[in-house]
Design a protein around this motif. Sequence first.
Motif, short mmCIF file in Angstrom:
data_model
loop_
_atom_site.label_atom_id
_atom_site.label_comp_id
_atom_site.label_asym_id
_atom_site.label_seq_id
_atom_site.Cartn_x
_atom_site.Cartn_y
_atom_site.Cartn_z
N MET A 1 0.78 -1.30 0.18
CA MET A 1 -0.01 0.08 -0.09
C MET A 1 0.88 1.41 -0.08
O MET A 1 1.85 1.48 0.94
CB MET A 1 -0.85 -0.07 1.14
N LYS A 2 0.58 2.06 -0.79
CA LYS A 2 1.40 3.32 -0.90
C LYS A 2 0.46 4.57 -1.30
O LYS A 2 -0.79 4.34 -1.89
CB LYS A 2 2.43 3.27 -2.18
N MET A 12 4.08 9.20 -0.44
CA MET A 12 4.01 9.85 1.07
C MET A 12 4.64 8.85 1.95
O MET A 12 4.61 7.81 1.88
CB MET A 12 2.57 10.24 1.19
N PHE A 29 -0.40 10.46 6.79
CA PHE A 29 0.76 10.10 5.67
C PHE A 29 1.08 11.63 5.12
O PHE A 29 0.18 12.20 5.14
CB PHE A 29 0.40 9.41 4.55
N LEU A 49 -9.31 -5.91 10.24
CA LEU A 49 -8.82 -6.83 9.09
C LEU A 49 -7.35 -6.85 9.21
O LEU A 49 -6.67 -7.90 8.73
CB LEU A 49 -9.46 -6.56 7.89
N GLY A 58 1.90 1.33 8.90
CA GLY A 58 2.94 2.33 9.12
C GLY A 58 4.20 1.66 9.81
O GLY A 58 5.24 2.23 9.89
N ILE B 6 -1.49 8.73 -13.72
CA ILE B 6 -1.10 8.52 -12.45
C ILE B 6 -0.30 7.39 -12.53
O ILE B 6 -0.74 6.16 -13.11
CB ILE B 6 -2.20 8.15 -11.36
N ARG B 7 1.00 7.34 -11.69
CA ARG B 7 1.86 6.20 -11.65
C ARG B 7 1.24 4.88 -10.95
O ARG B 7 0.58 5.20 -10.12
CB ARG B 7 3.14 6.70 -10.94
N TYR B 9 1.30 1.27 -8.79
CA TYR B 9 2.23 0.89 -7.64
C TYR B 9 3.72 0.40 -8.09
O TYR B 9 4.48 1.08 -7.29
CB TYR B 9 1.38 -0.28 -7.12
N VAL B 12 5.96 3.40 -8.77
CA VAL B 12 6.53 4.24 -7.74
C VAL B 12 7.72 3.55 -6.71
O VAL B 12 7.69 2.59 -6.25
CB VAL B 12 5.50 4.65 -6.64
N ALA B 14 9.48 3.38 -4.25
CA ALA B 14 9.74 3.64 -2.94
C ALA B 14 9.04 2.47 -2.08
O ALA B 14 8.05 1.73 -2.58
CB ALA B 14 8.85 4.75 -2.45
N GLY B 16 6.66 0.19 0.27
CA GLY B 16 5.29 0.82 0.65
C GLY B 16 5.11 1.57 1.98
O GLY B 16 5.83 1.19 2.69
N SER B 17 4.49 2.63 1.71
CA SER B 17 4.40 3.54 2.86
C SER B 17 3.81 3.22 4.04
O SER B 17 4.14 3.66 5.17
CB SER B 17 3.90 4.85 2.24
N ALA B 18 2.91 2.04 3.84
CA ALA B 18 2.20 1.39 4.97
C ALA B 18 3.07 0.51 5.61
O ALA B 18 2.77 -0.06 6.52
CB ALA B 18 0.69 0.98 4.64
N GLU B 19 4.17 0.08 4.81
CA GLU B 19 5.07 -1.03 5.37
C GLU B 19 4.50 -2.37 5.77
O GLU B 19 4.86 -2.93 6.65
CB GLU B 19 5.61 -0.47 6.84
N ILE B 20 3.54 -2.71 4.91
CA ILE B 20 2.58 -3.99 5.32
C ILE B 20 3.57 -5.07 4.60
O ILE B 20 3.92 -6.06 5.26
CB ILE B 20 1.35 -4.00 4.71
N GLN B 23 6.45 -6.26 6.62
CA GLN B 23 6.23 -7.07 7.94
C GLN B 23 5.71 -8.45 7.36
O GLN B 23 5.94 -9.54 8.13
CB GLN B 23 4.85 -6.24 8.67
N GLN B 27 7.65 -11.61 8.61
CA GLN B 27 6.87 -12.80 9.27
C GLN B 27 7.40 -14.07 8.73
O GLN B 27 7.68 -15.28 9.48
CB GLN B 27 5.18 -12.81 9.39
N VAL B 137 -15.22 -11.83 8.50
CA VAL B 137 -14.58 -11.65 7.29
C VAL B 137 -12.84 -11.94 7.51
O VAL B 137 -12.17 -12.33 6.63
CB VAL B 137 -14.53 -10.07 6.54
N TRP B 138 -12.49 -11.55 8.75
CA TRP B 138 -11.10 -11.77 9.01
C TRP B 138 -10.98 -13.08 9.90
O TRP B 138 -9.80 -13.33 10.57
CB TRP B 138 -10.80 -10.59 10.15
N ALA B 141 -8.13 -15.00 8.26
CA ALA B 141 -6.78 -14.43 8.51
C ALA B 141 -6.26 -14.48 10.01
O ALA B 141 -5.29 -14.76 10.08
CB ALA B 141 -6.92 -12.98 8.24
#
Lengths: 146, 303
Positions: A1-2, A12, A29, A49, A58, B6-7, B9, B12, B14, B16-20, B23, B27, B137-138, B141
């Motif tokens: 996710m970006k 960002m 962000f 989720l 983050g 728009i570029r 994913y 870009v 960089a 992932g700004s959410a750093e998922i 992680q 794991q 739903v989760w 997961a």
Amino acid sequence: MKFLCLACDQPMSFAERRLPGDGTMAAVFGCPRCGHEIAMLTNPMETQLVASLGVKVGGRTVPGQPLELVRGSLAEGRDNAFDDAEPPPTAVRWSDDARARLDNVPSFVRGMVRRIYTDYAREHGIATITPEVMDRARSDLGLEGM
Amino acid sequence: MTMRRIRTYHEVDAPGSAEILDQVLEQRRRLERRLASVRRVVAVASGKGGVGKSALTANLAAALAAHGHRVGALDADLNGPSLAAMLGADHAPLRVDDLGVHPALGAAGVRTISTALLLRDAETPLRWREPDDGGFVWQGALETGTLREFLADVAWGELDYLLVDMPPGTDRLAPPLLVPKLDAAILVPPPSEAARAVVARAVTLARDAGIPVIGLVANMCAFVCEGCGRATSLFPDDGARRLADAAGLPLWAEIPFDPPLAAATDAGSPPPASMAQDSPAGRAILDLAVRLEHEIRPTGGPP
């Protein structure tokens, strides 16, 4: 996710996470070039989720604890299921009211929560853990329900 | 009218700004580091419940341990956990330290983890904390995450065999749902006409998952009369062997129903090897342990 700042065509950066305690989350962000900020708001289902994947939007700032997802998510855990070793000796203190609040955490997760807050305080150079520090850590670390 | 560009994913450059993703990859690395000290991981699976899979896992674990191997048993049947009880694992608090969560010790020293060790009592169902307006739903997961933590966060130590008692359902063998490195799968079919299709589905998924060794075990395949010793097959028309032939699988064991052995297992005392020799079922399980040792010998040979 970006997240992409369209004005600057720049990715960002994650800036801040807030957990107001109602199951929702706000993740902020910002664009490193123009400083423009956005907040991603998730409802309780979306927050859960993401948490179910064992990840934090983050990123992490303290290491994950063993069985962190299970211990944080199980509804009816056995009180004495775990015997948590004391955190390594540290200069971090607990204020009386913070300790009282920790004592209210279900014992199924209490030992783990103690280690998480201690690690957080150590990494941030905090000498005394207070309820305010706990609130800040909870948001920073994405510890919904802890 | 021109649509602005728009570029994407991938365009870009960089993280992932959410750093998922980082992680999730961490794991996976944590799981691999933990399993580096586990020589062989074996799934015990069935297409349907009620085939005695957990009892088979408990007895097989005890038999392998009796042969001198270091054995772990992971109860992946999160919603219907029975493995810890069948292994007689104590409910002492699980020690947590920098190495991780230390497993409970069961019969013959088998190291065990199960949701049964974490839930309030034996009658408490597995339930997750959910938002008030939540759904399920989760749930998948969370269950996958729980199994990942059982594998990666439990201080298994050095193991020769880690047996994974899978939940009912052939789909659970599909990658990358659970275990990244399964060395073998033991399929336990139900004694019914439905078995052929169930086994076929399981074999397809297991082969797609790249599991190198797959064997069929016909559990509770016959009833042995205590009076005359005659065995009556519960699989129609010698179906276990035909089932294996049709699936192109070796039939590793045919284990008859054995009430005393079942009672001992239910009581948390899978019989030791010396006692197991006294019954056809016990001997079949011991033979299965030998077969497994032969099929997937721990690297470097048995300790």
